[in-house]
Design a protein around this motif. Structure first.
Motif, PDB file in Angstrom:
ATOM      1  N   ALA A  98       0.833  -1.201   0.000  1.00  0.00           N
ATOM      2  CA  ALA A  98       0.000   0.000   0.000  1.00  0.00           C
ATOM      3  C   ALA A  98       0.868   1.250   0.000  1.00  0.00           C
ATOM      4  N   LEU A  99       1.991   1.199   0.701  1.00  0.00           N
ATOM      5  CA  LEU A  99       2.911   2.329   0.741  1.00  0.00           C
ATOM      6  C   LEU A  99       3.483   2.598  -0.650  1.00  0.00           C
ATOM      7  N   SER A 100       3.843   1.541  -1.348  1.00  0.00           N
ATOM      8  CA  SER A 100       4.355   1.682  -2.714  1.00  0.00           C
ATOM      9  C   SER A 100       3.309   2.309  -3.625  1.00  0.00           C
ATOM     10  N   ARG A 101       2.069   1.859  -3.497  1.00  0.00           N
ATOM     11  CA  ARG A 101       0.998   2.415  -4.334  1.00  0.00           C
ATOM     12  C   ARG A 101       0.787   3.900  -4.047  1.00  0.00           C
ATOM     13  N   LEU A 102       0.872   4.284  -2.768  1.00  0.00           N
ATOM     14  CA  LEU A 102       0.681   5.677  -2.393  1.00  0.00           C
ATOM     15  C   LEU A 102       1.761   6.559  -3.012  1.00  0.00           C
ATOM     16  N   VAL A 103       3.008   6.099  -2.964  1.00  0.00           N
ATOM     17  CA  VAL A 103       4.103   6.873  -3.565  1.00  0.00           C
ATOM     18  C   VAL A 103       3.881   7.032  -5.058  1.00  0.00           C
ATOM     19  N   ARG A 104       3.521   5.938  -5.729  1.00  0.00           N
ATOM     20  CA  ARG A 104       3.330   5.984  -7.178  1.00  0.00           C
ATOM     21  C   ARG A 104       2.154   6.863  -7.592  1.00  0.00           C
ATOM     22  N   ALA A 105       1.184   6.984  -6.686  1.00  0.00           N
ATOM     23  CA  ALA A 105       0.039   7.845  -6.968  1.00  0.00           C
ATOM     24  C   ALA A 105       0.332   9.317  -6.675  1.00  0.00           C
ATOM     25  N   THR A 106       1.442   9.582  -5.976  1.00  0.00           N
ATOM     26  CA  THR A 106       1.743  10.938  -5.526  1.00  0.00           C
ATOM     27  C   THR A 106       2.913  11.576  -6.266  1.00  0.00           C
ATOM     28  N   LEU A 107       3.967  10.797  -6.513  1.00  0.00           N
ATOM     29  CA  LEU A 107       5.187  11.313  -7.118  1.00  0.00           C
ATOM     30  C   LEU A 107       5.434  10.679  -8.476  1.00  0.00           C
ATOM     31  N   ALA A 108       6.036  11.443  -9.360  1.00  0.00           N
ATOM     32  CA  ALA A 108       6.350  10.934 -10.698  1.00  0.00           C
ATOM     33  C   ALA A 108       7.582  10.032 -10.644  1.00  0.00           C
ATOM     34  N   PRO A 109       7.655   9.011 -11.507  1.00  0.00           N
ATOM     35  CA  PRO A 109       8.853   8.171 -11.584  1.00  0.00           C
ATOM     36  C   PRO A 109      10.102   9.030 -11.818  1.00  0.00           C
ATOM     37  N   GLY A 110      11.217   8.556 -11.290  1.00  0.00           N
ATOM     38  CA  GLY A 110      12.462   9.301 -11.370  1.00  0.00           C
ATOM     39  C   GLY A 110      12.798  10.022 -10.080  1.00  0.00           C
ATOM     40  N   ALA A 111      11.814  10.185  -9.198  1.00  0.00           N
ATOM     41  CA  ALA A 111      12.041  10.856  -7.923  1.00  0.00           C
ATOM     42  C   ALA A 111      12.944  10.012  -7.032  1.00  0.00           C
ATOM     43  N   THR A 112      13.727  10.694  -6.216  1.00  0.00           N
ATOM     44  CA  THR A 112      14.606  10.014  -5.260  1.00  0.00           C
ATOM     45  C   THR A 112      13.979  10.072  -3.872  1.00  0.00           C
ATOM     46  N   LEU A 113      13.902   8.914  -3.224  1.00  0.00           N
ATOM     47  CA  LEU A 113      13.317   8.837  -1.885  1.00  0.00           C
ATOM     48  C   LEU A 113      14.309   8.215  -0.921  1.00  0.00           C
ATOM     49  N   LEU A 114      14.233   8.627   0.318  1.00  0.00           N
ATOM     50  CA  LEU A 114      15.063   8.060   1.383  1.00  0.00           C
ATOM     51  C   LEU A 114      14.199   7.159   2.248  1.00  0.00           C
ATOM     52  N   HIS A 115      14.581   5.896   2.340  1.00  0.00           N
ATOM     53  CA  HIS A 115      13.864   4.935   3.178  1.00  0.00           C
ATOM     54  C   HIS A 115      14.586   4.824   4.514  1.00  0.00           C
ATOM     55  N   LEU A 116      13.951   5.284   5.583  1.00  0.00           N
ATOM     56  CA  LEU A 116      14.475   5.132   6.938  1.00  0.00           C
ATOM     57  C   LEU A 116      14.025   3.762   7.421  1.00  0.00           C
ATOM     58  N   ALA A 117      14.922   2.794   7.340  1.00  0.00           N
ATOM     59  CA  ALA A 117      14.541   1.389   7.495  1.00  0.00           C
ATOM     60  C   ALA A 117      15.227   0.748   8.695  1.00  0.00           C
ATOM     61  N   GLY A 118      14.804  -0.478   8.988  1.00  0.00           N
ATOM     62  CA  GLY A 118      15.457  -1.288  10.005  1.00  0.00           C
ATOM     63  C   GLY A 118      16.586  -2.102   9.403  1.00  0.00           C
ATOM     64  N   ALA A 119      17.450  -2.602  10.244  1.00  0.00           N
ATOM     65  CA  ALA A 119      18.571  -3.403   9.758  1.00  0.00           C
ATOM     66  C   ALA A 119      18.073  -4.655   9.044  1.00  0.00           C
ATOM     67  N   GLU A 120      16.988  -5.229   9.541  1.00  0.00           N
ATOM     68  CA  GLU A 120      16.347  -6.379   8.891  1.00  0.00           C
ATOM     69  C   GLU A 120      15.136  -5.852   8.141  1.00  0.00           C
ATOM     70  N   ARG A 121      15.270  -5.709   6.852  1.00  0.00           N
ATOM     71  CA  ARG A 121      14.162  -5.138   6.083  1.00  0.00           C
ATOM     72  C   ARG A 121      13.772  -6.078   4.946  1.00  0.00           C
ATOM     73  N   LYS A 122      12.539  -5.909   4.503  1.00  0.00           N
ATOM     74  CA  LYS A 122      12.008  -6.728   3.416  1.00  0.00           C
ATOM     75  C   LYS A 122      12.270  -6.048   2.075  1.00  0.00           C
ATOM     76  N   ARG A 123      11.969  -6.759   1.015  1.00  0.00           N
ATOM     77  CA  ARG A 123      12.182  -6.236  -0.326  1.00  0.00           C
ATOM     78  C   ARG A 123      11.274  -5.052  -0.625  1.00  0.00           C
ATOM     79  N   GLU A 124      10.066  -5.103  -0.110  1.00  0.00           N
ATOM     80  CA  GLU A 124       9.125  -4.022  -0.353  1.00  0.00           C
ATOM     81  C   GLU A 124       9.183  -2.980   0.769  1.00  0.00           C
ATOM     82  N   PRO A 125       8.960  -1.707   0.412  1.00  0.00           N
ATOM     83  CA  PRO A 125       8.447  -1.203  -0.865  1.00  0.00           C
ATOM     84  C   PRO A 125       9.503  -0.871  -1.894  1.00  0.00           C
ATOM     85  N   ALA A 126      10.787  -1.016  -1.527  1.00  0.00           N
ATOM     86  CA  ALA A 126      11.854  -0.568  -2.430  1.00  0.00           C
ATOM     87  C   ALA A 126      11.818  -1.289  -3.774  1.00  0.00           C
TER      88      ALA A 126
END
Length: 240
Positions: A98-126
């Motif tokens: 859902a987070l990935s869908r929200l970004v795609r609905a808000t920002l145009a492709p090509g945008a750079t985003l910073l993911h503040l993540a945990g050391a153990e992270r999953k493949r999504e949403p990146a």
């Protein structure tokens, strides 16, 4: 019901308080300890910040966030980001997909985003965002490590120590905490008692370690929210 709250702080205490208000007997015993990152996040011209956990919110204080949209995975994370001063904050009200869908609905492709993540992270949403043409930078904002041994209060309850009522169920808020609870109970020789509990999981993804161990999962809400999870304490049984 006597219910084990295994999630880490700061959420664990809040959940225990909500359970008590609902008339349950919470056993507060986290199986993960969260440590924060040393050092600030990277600087850059980011079009947005991704938060997949409220544990990453303290890192916002070190990031120039004025006017930079924060995309939060769910309502609790969004509220924590707003309390830290982030604005605007967009709430995906769901999971990483859902987070990935929200970004795609808000920002145009090509945008750079910073993911503040945990050391153990999953493949999504990146993964899906990168496939859609977004550039993702990762900053490890926190780590959640299993505690050395099953908390003694849980061991006593699972073992039926005299004077202590046995546990009825356990709440699981992340795949990592569910996996840690399973492994710690097994290492303590209490795997059978752990398996016999009623297990309530925030999402089907959280339930994966339990299902893989052939442990029956009692309830998974249709939406991954704490409100829906707690409502399931009197809900119907879940089948995968």
């Amino acid at each position: 019901m006597r219910i084990w709250v295994a999630r880490p702080e700061p959420g664990a205490t809040r959940t225990a308080e909500r359970l008590a208000a609902l008339g349950h007997d919470p056993l507060l015993a986290p199986v993960l300890a969260v440590t924060r990152a040393i050092g600030p996040p990277p600087e850059g011209d980011f079009a947005g910040l991704l938060l997949t956990s409220a544990n990453a919110v303290p890192a916002l204080a070190a990031q120039a966030i004025a006017g930079v949209p924060v995309f939060a995975v769910g309502t609790r994370t969004a509220a924590a980001a707003r309390a830290a001063g982030a604005c605007p904050v967009l709430d995906a009200e769901g999971d990483a997909a859902a987070l990935s869908r929200l970004v795609r609905a808000t920002l145009a492709p090509g945008a750079t985003l910073l993911h503040l993540a945990g050391a153990e992270r999953k493949r999504e949403p990146a993964a899906s965002l990168e496939a859609a043409g977004y550039r993702i930078r990762i900053f490890t904002a926190y780590a959640a490590e299993p505690v050395p041994a099953l908390p003694s209060r849980v061991a006593e309850a699972l073992g039926g120590t005299a004077g202590r009522p046995r546990l009825d169920g356990a709440l699981h808020y992340s795949r990592r905490s569910a996996e840690a609870a399973l492994e710690l109970a097994g290492a303590a020789g209490l795997g059978g008692a752990f398996a016999a509990l009623k297990h309530y999981c925030l999402s089907a993804d959280v339930a994966v370690p339990l299902v893989a161990a052939a442990i029956e999962v009692h309830f998974v809400p249709t939406r991954p929210s704490e409100e829906a999870l707690l409502a399931g304490l009197v809900g119907t049984k879940w089948t995968s």
